[in-house]
Each structure stands twice: as structure tokens, then as C-alpha cells.
Design a protein around this motif. Structure first.
Motif, PDB file in Angstrom:
ATOM      1  N   THR A  83      46.500  62.609  70.943  1.00 23.79           N
ATOM      2  CA  THR A  83      45.801  61.448  71.505  1.00 23.79           C
ATOM      3  C   THR A  83      45.344  60.565  70.142  1.00 23.79           C
ATOM      4  N   VAL A  84      45.482  59.268  70.890  1.00 27.71           N
ATOM      5  CA  VAL A  84      44.973  58.242  69.702  1.00 27.71           C
ATOM      6  C   VAL A  84      43.809  57.421  70.833  1.00 27.71           C
ATOM      7  N   PHE A  85      42.650  57.403  69.870  1.00 31.83           N
ATOM      8  CA  PHE A  85      41.442  56.747  70.502  1.00 31.83           C
ATOM      9  C   PHE A  85      41.333  55.465  69.987  1.00 31.83           C
ATOM     10  N   GLN A  86      40.414  54.704  70.765  1.00 28.15           N
ATOM     11  CA  GLN A  86      40.034  53.429  70.431  1.00 28.15           C
ATOM     12  C   GLN A  86      39.366  53.333  69.119  1.00 28.15           C
ATOM     13  N   GLN A  87      38.435  54.083  68.712  1.00 33.38           N
ATOM     14  CA  GLN A  87      37.785  54.196  67.442  1.00 33.38           C
ATOM     15  C   GLN A  87      38.642  55.105  66.355  1.00 33.38           C
ATOM     16  N   PHE A  88      39.802  55.006  66.285  1.00 29.74           N
ATOM     17  CA  PHE A  88      40.692  55.672  65.258  1.00 29.74           C
ATOM     18  C   PHE A  88      40.166  57.106  65.035  1.00 29.74           C
ATOM     19  N   ASN A  89      39.022  57.196  64.708  1.00 29.64           N
ATOM     20  CA  ASN A  89      38.348  58.686  64.619  1.00 29.64           C
ATOM     21  C   ASN A  89      39.176  59.567  63.507  1.00 29.64           C
ATOM     22  N   LEU A  90      39.356  58.871  62.551  1.00 29.56           N
ATOM     23  CA  LEU A  90      39.745  59.629  61.280  1.00 29.56           C
ATOM     24  C   LEU A  90      38.876  60.331  60.517  1.00 29.56           C
ATOM     25  N   TRP A  91      39.244  61.563  59.869  1.00 24.20           N
ATOM     26  CA  TRP A  91      38.192  62.343  59.147  1.00 24.20           C
ATOM     27  C   TRP A  91      38.010  61.689  57.795  1.00 24.20           C
ATOM     28  N   PRO A  92      36.748  60.971  57.399  1.00 21.83           N
ATOM     29  CA  PRO A  92      36.793  60.420  56.163  1.00 21.83           C
ATOM     30  C   PRO A  92      36.743  60.956  55.051  1.00 21.83           C
ATOM     31  N   HIS A  93      36.365  62.473  54.913  1.00 23.38           N
ATOM     32  CA  HIS A  93      36.392  63.128  53.727  1.00 23.38           C
ATOM     33  C   HIS A  93      37.788  63.620  53.389  1.00 23.38           C
ATOM     34  N   MET A  94      38.982  63.225  54.246  1.00 25.63           N
ATOM     35  CA  MET A  94      40.341  63.763  54.000  1.00 25.63           C
ATOM     36  C   MET A  94      41.041  62.448  53.722  1.00 25.63           C
ATOM     37  N   THR A  95      42.082  62.710  52.755  1.00 23.28           N
ATOM     38  CA  THR A  95      42.897  61.613  52.402  1.00 23.28           C
ATOM     39  C   THR A  95      43.846  61.209  53.689  1.00 23.28           C
ATOM     40  N   VAL A  96      44.575  60.275  53.564  1.00 22.00           N
ATOM     41  CA  VAL A  96      45.387  59.917  54.675  1.00 22.00           C
ATOM     42  C   VAL A  96      46.412  61.118  54.991  1.00 22.00           C
ATOM     43  N   LEU A  97      47.060  61.542  54.121  1.00 21.33           N
ATOM     44  CA  LEU A  97      48.068  62.609  54.327  1.00 21.33           C
ATOM     45  C   LEU A  97      47.297  64.089  54.643  1.00 21.33           C
ATOM     46  N   GLY A  98      45.933  64.126  54.293  1.00 27.29           N
ATOM     47  CA  GLY A  98      45.084  65.358  54.875  1.00 27.29           C
ATOM     48  C   GLY A  98      44.910  65.344  56.223  1.00 27.29           C
ATOM     49  N   ASN A  99      44.338  64.087  56.467  1.00 23.71           N
ATOM     50  CA  ASN A  99      44.389  63.887  57.968  1.00 23.71           C
ATOM     51  C   ASN A  99      45.615  64.218  58.911  1.00 23.71           C
ATOM     52  N   VAL A 100      46.701  63.755  58.331  1.00 22.66           N
ATOM     53  CA  VAL A 100      47.914  64.014  59.018  1.00 22.66           C
ATOM     54  C   VAL A 100      48.320  65.348  59.163  1.00 22.66           C
ATOM     55  N   ILE A 101      48.088  66.041  58.080  1.00 24.07           N
ATOM     56  CA  ILE A 101      48.759  67.713  57.842  1.00 24.07           C
ATOM     57  C   ILE A 101      47.454  68.716  58.302  1.00 24.07           C
ATOM     58  N   GLU A 102      46.241  68.342  58.800  1.00 24.44           N
ATOM     59  CA  GLU A 102      45.304  69.344  58.785  1.00 24.44           C
ATOM     60  C   GLU A 102      45.785  70.017  60.112  1.00 24.44           C
ATOM     61  N   ALA A 103      46.064  69.752  61.252  1.00 23.25           N
ATOM     62  CA  ALA A 103      46.039  70.246  62.320  1.00 23.25           C
ATOM     63  C   ALA A 103      47.687  70.888  62.345  1.00 23.25           C
ATOM     64  N   PRO A 104      48.634  70.585  61.690  1.00 25.24           N
ATOM     65  CA  PRO A 104      49.875  71.083  61.592  1.00 25.24           C
ATOM     66  C   PRO A 104      49.862  72.187  60.611  1.00 25.24           C
ATOM     67  N   ASN A 105      48.920  72.053  59.765  1.00 24.50           N
ATOM     68  CA  ASN A 105      49.046  73.310  58.609  1.00 24.50           C
ATOM     69  C   ASN A 105      47.955  74.402  59.401  1.00 24.50           C
ATOM     70  N   ARG A 106      46.703  73.968  59.703  1.00 19.28           N
ATOM     71  CA  ARG A 106      45.866  75.027  60.221  1.00 19.28           C
ATOM     72  C   ARG A 106      45.798  75.442  61.625  1.00 19.28           C
ATOM     73  N   VAL A 107      46.236  74.506  62.551  1.00 17.48           N
ATOM     74  CA  VAL A 107      46.390  74.793  63.740  1.00 17.48           C
ATOM     75  C   VAL A 107      47.760  75.550  64.271  1.00 17.48           C
ATOM     76  N   ARG A 108      48.591  74.684  63.763  1.00 12.62           N
ATOM     77  CA  ARG A 108      50.164  75.346  64.287  1.00 12.62           C
ATOM     78  C   ARG A 108      50.605  76.065  63.166  1.00 12.62           C
ATOM     79  N   GLY A 109      49.867  76.359  62.127  1.00 20.99           N
ATOM     80  CA  GLY A 109      50.591  77.257  61.006  1.00 20.99           C
ATOM     81  C   GLY A 109      51.636  77.017  60.228  1.00 20.99           C
ATOM     82  N   LEU A 110      51.956  75.815  60.070  1.00 22.12           N
ATOM     83  CA  LEU A 110      53.113  75.450  59.033  1.00 22.12           C
ATOM     84  C   LEU A 110      52.301  75.759  57.668  1.00 22.12           C
ATOM     85  N   SER A 111      53.441  76.004  56.777  1.00 27.97           N
ATOM     86  CA  SER A 111      52.947  76.067  55.498  1.00 27.97           C
ATOM     87  C   SER A 111      52.517  74.782  55.000  1.00 27.97           C
TER      88      SER A 111
END
Ligand SMILES: Nc1ncnc2c1ncn2[C@@H]1O[C@H](COP(=O)(O)OP(=O)(O)OP(=O)(O)O)[C@@H](O)[C@H]1O
Ligand SMILES: [Mg+2]
Lengths: 233, 257
Positions: free
Chosen positions: B97-125
Motif C-alpha cells: 500500500t502507498v498512501f497519500q501522506q507517504f507515512n515513512l517511519w522517520p527514525h529509520m533510514t531509507v533502507l531501514g524503511n524498505v527492509i523492515e517488513a521483509p526482514n522482520r515480517v517475512r523473515g528474510l535474513s
């Protein structure tokens, strides 16, 4: 006359007793750290209750905050140390006593949990709902969102205000001498009873507390600014 | 077509108190298709999208993701129980999902935002997630911003990071809710450009938008929502070339002049 004044003000007595006094200061730090851990954990718990979707839980959180935020710390320390054991003892039909350290930590921890709960709550509510929905949309559990998305931001946002609360809590640790916790103030009053020289001793204690708090708060503020600036530009 | 639709929305109604916002919406989206959803403010577009990723629970009706019911868990005996949140979370991994208000997580880097869910939800290393995250950032042309914090990026760049974050879940369908509406006009194009590339790569997309040019050129199908119902739908050439309903005609007239 000036000789008496000089003798009155002579702070070297403080140096003579330095080991005892330092041990007292260490006790202040110990009570502070333990009470802070209690206050932060209970405060987070109460804040989570207050932002819960269920009304009874919210009410419980509010009750916690209102009781402890409005209880004077001195009264709480005395109540926990002298009244609570009586209540428990009567209920369990045994003699029950609390170690003064434990009483001090419980009392200060609970009082300050009321303040921290409000700070936590304000921090949680400041996180835009959209960020939480973005997490949900990626399939994150509520717990994951709390620990990875919400709390890291809350901590950064809370820092300036919580530094003030930590300072108040540290100051409040000086009242634990009233229930014979051997902190710096307690040691100073003991030595005063032997030496009969309250002026240099209490002045010395005041200076030590002042210096410790001043240095710690400057260091904490500088560190927290550096850390926050990265994200709340 | 015998293929199971990627998304099937079946008679979805949604009420907020006495206000019925969706009044029975049904449609299907097949793999690789781009569907644009347009309509006046308040017509229920966001609500419909939020029902599809279950940020809102439909009052009645259901949504099927590759044939699997999002709202109910049926058992062999045919009884239907509401699907528990843990299973909804599992199914949400297939929706980006992509929202009107971006809704990025400001305390994480760009890469941190992108890999958070693949890493911790889908369980990729972490390593595999970082590799995937790099690829997703490359698709939105931001690989050189991986270590920046979101606050240092322009709105257009932030929205592209949000797109990369959604792509990194390798979803079956991407949902966009007015992705360019909070951007300055000169930043709109860079985001629309990325979305065109995604469409060209065969990404399945549902796009709520007020960008008529995008809807017309990129979508396979356009849906016009009015007062909680699909008033008209069809291929863009037919929709824009020969609009049938009077309301849709009035609606697009506002964008032409
Ligand atoms: N949580 C809610 N509670 C009550 N009413 C709501 C809620 N969410 C949306 N609505 C109402 O539902 C209606 C449709 O809202 P929705 O956001 O789906 O419209 P939209 O088509 O996305 O409009 P826009 O183009 O302005 O984004 C509006 O009247 C809105 O006020
Ligand atoms: Mg909307």
C-alpha cells in the motif's frame, strides 16, 4: 568572631568523611536507578492502558495516573514504609516488614510512574496514525508496531521532558533518609549529630547534589539533542 | 478467463454509523492489470481501498485475494468465522500500500524503511533483505539515498521510498491512494513516472487518482465511483472517449477545462 565563622564554614570536614559520604551518594544513585526502572515500566504500562481501545482499560490507566501523580512523594514514602506493611500483615495474619530500600523504590517508582505515563502517552499520540497503518499494511503485528515503530519515536520525543523528570526523581531520592535509607543526606545528619557542625556538612551536601545534577543534565541534554536532530529535522 | 482473479471484491458495503459510504461494490482485478479508480471527493475511494487491505472491516461483503477470503475463515462444514488478525496480517503481506501522506517511519533510514517488513515480517535474513531493498530502491531510482533519513528527502523522493517499501514485500497487488495528491506539481511527474514503469513491468495495481492523464494512458480499466457505487467502468478509451453516464461526463468535464 571571624575565627568561629571560619570554623563554621570550614568544609574540610566534608573531606574527612569522604568515604562515608560517597557511599551515601552511591545509595542515592542506586535508589534513583531502581525507582526509575519501576517508574518507566509502570508508566509505559499505564500509558498503553490510556490509549487502549477498551474503555475500562483506559479508565484503569487514568486512575493510576491520577492517584500517583497527585500523591506527594514524602507521604507516599512514609505510607509505603509504615502503613502498607501493617495492611499486608493484618490481611495475612503475620508480621510483615519492608526493607527501607524496597519501600523507597516502590514509593518513588509509583509516584513517578504517574508522570512518566503522561509523557509516554503524549509521545504515543504524537506518532501519526498513518505510520501505524503503513505498518499494518505490511502485515506487522500490533506488538511489532509498538516496539519497532512507535516506541523508538516516543523515546526520542520524550527525552527533553523526561530529563526534567529524572532530575526531579533524583532530587526526590534525598527524602528516603526519612525512613533510614543510608543515603548522602542520612549520612550527613548522622555525622552532624556527632560533630555538631551542621553548616559545612549540609552546605557540602547541597553543593554535591547541585554539581551532580548540573553536570548530568547538561550531558543528557547535549546527547539527546544530537540524537533527535537526525530525525525531527 | 479461467484464471483466479488477483483481487475479487464482492458486494462490499461499509457504514460508519448511519452513513453508508459503500453501497455494494463488486469488481475483479486480474494479474498484471492496472485499474484506476476515480471519483469525486467523498465518493468512497479511500474507504474501498482501506477495505481491500482490511484497515477497515466491510460491514457486509467480502474480498478475495487469489481466491482466499480476507474477511472470513471457512471450514469444511461451511460455517464462516471472522478471520483472526494474525491471519489477516499474513494475507496483508501480499498487498503493498502507498498512501497519500507517504507515512515513512522517520527514525529509520531509507533502507531501514524498505527492509523492515521483509526482514522482520517475512523473515528474510538481514543480508537478503538488504539485497532485495537495494533492488527495490533501484526501481524507484533512489539507490544512492539508502542511508539518508526520510526528513532529508523531498516529497517526491519520500513517496518513491514508500513505493519501494511496498514493493519490497513482493506483493501480488499494489494499492495506491492518491499517491501524488500531496506533492507539488513538479514532483508529481517523478512519482507518476515510477508508477508507469511499474505498470510496464506487469505489476498488478489499483490506483486511486485525480490524474486523468495517468488513468487514461496507463490503466487497463477505469472505474468511476459515485456515492459509494461504481457508476461506470470500462477501458479508458471507451470511458473517456464515449462516457455513458451523465455524472461521469460532468466529472471529467471539470478536468478538461
Ligand atoms: N472513519 C470514518 N468515520 C466516519 N466517516 C468516515 C470515516 N472514513 C471516511 N468517512 C466518510 O466516508 C465518506 C467517504 O470517504 P472516503 O475517504 O472514502 O472518500 P474519498 O473518495 O477517498 O475522498 P477523497 O477524494 O477526498 O479522498 C466521507 O463522507 C467521509 O467523511
Ligand atoms: Mg481519499
Amino acid at each position: 568572631m571571624s575565627e568561629t565563622l571560619q570554623q563554621l564554614l570550614d568544609i574540610s570536614i566534608f573531606w574527612e568523611y569522604r568515604t562515608v559520604l560517597l557511599r551515601g551518594l552511591a545509595v542515592n544513585f542506586y535508589v534513583f536507578v531502581c525507582a526509575a526502572i519501576v517508574a518507566l515500566s509502570l508508566g509505559l504500562g499505564a500509558a498503553l492502558l490510556r490509549v487502549s481501545r477498551r474503555r475500562p482499560l483506559r479508565a484503569l490507566g487514568t486512575l493510576h495516573v491520577e492517584i500517583f501523580r497527585n500523591a506527594p512523594d514524602y507521604v507516599m514514602v512514609v505510607w509505603v514504609h509504615f502503613v502498607l506493611p501493617l495492611l499486608i500483615g493484618t490481611l495475612l495474619h503475620t508480621r510483615f516488614e519492608l526493607n527501607p530500600f524496597v519501600s523507597a523504590i516502590i514509593a518513588l517508582g509509583f509516584v513517578y510512574s504517574g508522570y512518566f505515563a503522561e509523557t509516554f502517552r503524549a509521545g504515543i499520540e504524537a506518532v501519526p496514525i498513518g505510520q501505524i497503518e503503513a505498518g499494518r499494511s505490511c502485515g506487522m503485528s500490533d506488538r511489532h508496531i509498538l516496539w519497532r515503530i512507535v516506541l523508538p519515536q516516543v523515546v526520542r520525543r520524550m527525552l527533553p521532558e523526561s530529563i526534567n523528570q529524572f532530575i526531579s526523581l533524583f532530587k526526590a531520592t534525598t527524602i528516603v533518609s526519612l525512613i533510614a535509607v543510608p543515603d548522602l543526606m542520612y549520612q550527613v545528619s548522622m555525622i552532624t549529630q556527632q560533630e555538631m557542625r551542621p553548616l559545612p556538612l549540609y552546605t557540602g551536601a547541597a553543593l554535591v547534589y547541585f554539581a551532580v545534577i548540573l553536570v548530568a543534565s547538561y550531558a543528557l541534554r547535549a546527547a539527546s539533542e544530537r540524537w533527535r536532530n537526525k530525525i525531527f529535522a | 478467463m479461467s484464471e483466479v482473479p488477483t483481487i475479487r471484491v464482492v458486494d462490499v458495503h461499509k457504514r460508519f454509523g448511519s452513513l453508508e459510504v459503500l453501497k455494494g461494490v463488486s469488481f475483479e482485478v486480474h494479474r498484471g492489470n492496472v485499474v484506476s479508480m476515480i471519483g469525486a471527493s467523498g465518493s468512497g475511494k479511500s474507504t474501498l481501498l482501506r477495505c481491500i487491505n482490511h484497515l477497515e472491516t466491510p460491514t457486509t461483503g467480502d474480498i478475495f485475494i487469489e481466491g482466499e477470503s480476507l474477511c472470513f475463515r471457512g471450514d469444511a462444514a461451511g460455517s464462516r468465522a471472522p478471520r483472526p488478525l494474525s491471519e489477516i496480517n499474513r494475507m496483508r503481506r501480499d498487498l503493498g500500500t502507498v498512501f497519500q501522506q507517504f507515512n515513512l517511519w522517520p527514525h529509520m533510514t531509507v533502507l531501514g524503511n524498505v527492509i523492515e517488513a521483509p526482514n522482520r515480517v517475512r523473515g528474510l535474513s538481514r543480508k537478503a533483505a538488504a539485497q532485495l531493498g537495494g533492488e527495490c530502491l533501484a526501481r524507484v531510482h533512489l539507490e544512492d539515498k539508502a542511508l539518508e533519513y526520510p526528513a532529508r528527502l523531498s516529497g517526491g523522493q519520500q513517496q518513491r521510498v514508500a513505493i519501494a517499501r511496498a514493493l519490497a514485500m513482493q506483493p501480488k497487488v499494489m494499492l495506491f491512494d492518491e499517491p501524488t495528491s500531496s506533492l507539488d506539481p513538479e514532483l508529481t511527474d517523478e512519482v507518476l513516472g515510477v508508477m508507469r514503469e511499474l505498470a510496464a513491468d506487469g505489476t498488478t495495481m489499483i490506483v486511486v487518482t485525480h490524474e486523468m492523464g495517468f488513468a487514461r494512458e496507463v490503466s487497463d480499466r477505469v472505474m468511476f465511483l459515485h456515492n459509494g457505487l461504481i457508476e461506470e467502468e470500462g477501458p479508458p478509451d471507451q470511458m473517456f472517449g464515449a462516457p455513458k453516464s451523465e455524472r461521469f461526463r460532468q466529472f471529467i468535464a471539470k478536468y478538461l477545462y
